[in-house]
Design an enzyme around this catalytic site. Sequence first.
Site, PDB file in Angstrom:
ATOM      1  N   GLY A  23       0.817  -1.214   0.000  1.00 46.00           N
ATOM      2  CA  GLY A  23       0.000   0.000   0.000  1.00 46.00           C
ATOM      3  C   GLY A  23       0.840   1.247   0.000  1.00 46.00           C
ATOM      4  N   ALA A  24       1.952   1.211  -0.749  1.00 42.98           N
ATOM      5  CA  ALA A  24       2.925   2.304  -0.672  1.00 42.98           C
ATOM      6  C   ALA A  24       2.679   3.403  -1.689  1.00 42.98           C
ATOM      7  CB  ALA A  24       4.335   1.739  -0.864  1.00 42.98           C
ATOM      8  N   GLY A  27      -0.554   7.944   1.068  1.00 35.91           N
ATOM      9  CA  GLY A  27      -0.630   8.064   2.529  1.00 35.91           C
ATOM     10  C   GLY A  27       0.655   7.734   3.264  1.00 35.91           C
ATOM     11  N   ILE A  28       0.491   7.127   4.440  1.00 37.14           N
ATOM     12  CA  ILE A  28       1.651   6.859   5.289  1.00 37.14           C
ATOM     13  C   ILE A  28       2.562   5.789   4.691  1.00 37.14           C
ATOM     14  CG2 ILE A  28       0.592   7.648   7.444  1.00 37.14           C
ATOM     15  CD1 ILE A  28      -0.008   4.713   8.129  1.00 37.14           C
ATOM     16  N   SER A 153      -4.126   0.102  14.288  1.00 37.62           N
ATOM     17  CA  SER A 153      -4.814   1.388  14.413  1.00 37.62           C
ATOM     18  C   SER A 153      -5.253   1.597  15.853  1.00 37.62           C
ATOM     19  CB  SER A 153      -6.046   1.388  13.504  1.00 37.62           C
ATOM     20  OG  SER A 153      -6.947   2.421  13.870  1.00 37.62           O
ATOM     21  N   TYR A 178     -13.838  -3.159  10.793  1.00 38.25           N
ATOM     22  CA  TYR A 178     -12.518  -2.568  10.592  1.00 38.25           C
ATOM     23  C   TYR A 178     -11.694  -2.681  11.886  1.00 38.25           C
ATOM     24  CZ  TYR A 178      -8.786   0.804   9.837  1.00 38.25           C
ATOM     25  OH  TYR A 178      -7.553   1.391   9.739  1.00 38.25           O
TER      26      TYR A 178
END
Length: 315
Positions: A23-24, A27-28, A153, A178
């Site tokens: 997921g690069a 965002g973070i 999270s 989630y």
Amino acid sequence: MSHHVWTAENVPDQRGRTVVVTGANTGIGFEAARILARRGAAVVLACRTPAKAAEAADRIRAAAPGSTVTTLRLDLASQASVREAAEEVRAEHGRIDLLINNAGMLGSRERTVTEDGFEATFATNHLGVFAFTGLVLDRLLPVPGSRVVTVSSLVHRSATLDLDDLQTRGKYRRDAVYGASKLANLMFTYELQRQLSASGAQTVALAAHPGMSRTEFTRDLSPANRFLFDPRIKLLTRWVLQDREVGALGMVRAAVAPDARGGEYYGPPGRAQFTGHPVRVESSATSRDPAAQRRLWRESERLTGVGYPLARLEA
């Protein structure tokens, strides 16, 4: 633990190291990949959409001239894609120093099911991560200082995971599902660390969370919530929201800080852990239940068909 502020300046030289960040492209995850590339790491951006990954790779190369940035198509919601991506990364790389499991999804308002028949949020945020990590782990095991960092999270703290209904066939609430998937990320990390340690592996497993960061992740939120994340009202929100550069530092610290140890969890300081530079933090009591961790692990093996190359060493 020392109390100096941990920033990107603290990242040691990463030359000669190979880092896979899922997921690069945004965002973070993007920020973490950029920070590590700037320190000389060869970075693999493992993303669902090749075009977005390619664009992110170009941006990182521009920010870190001379860096090696490659892309890998990985859709965590698909077990077939997870297997293809693992094959490809193993064919390309004889060793992996760092695997950062950052990719995740908030989930849809209504329950949806993947091609494998799994509830989509749990499939993406946990089962995909479990399978991908297991399938590439043999590339990390012989590497001194290798680490697996999984991003959880804040919401895990109020979450529960129903081990009898992992696919949420009962009442579906997006936020609850989630939260449960982010709780699963921690349970996975702690059980993986236990197994790595028991098998005498050089690899360690850690977790991190970004606090409350302004990222593209918020595009799925309601308009009122989206407004809170708008950079234009930063002055009002800065006490509860931070820039993604700082949000990314938790996973980076877990990945590269020389004093970080297996089984640790990093995020912003203070009771709320919303904002600030990362320190070692505690996760919920629920996340630390060894019996639940093992049960989740066995179910994950059964659902994905992925066995870890550690059990043999342990048995």
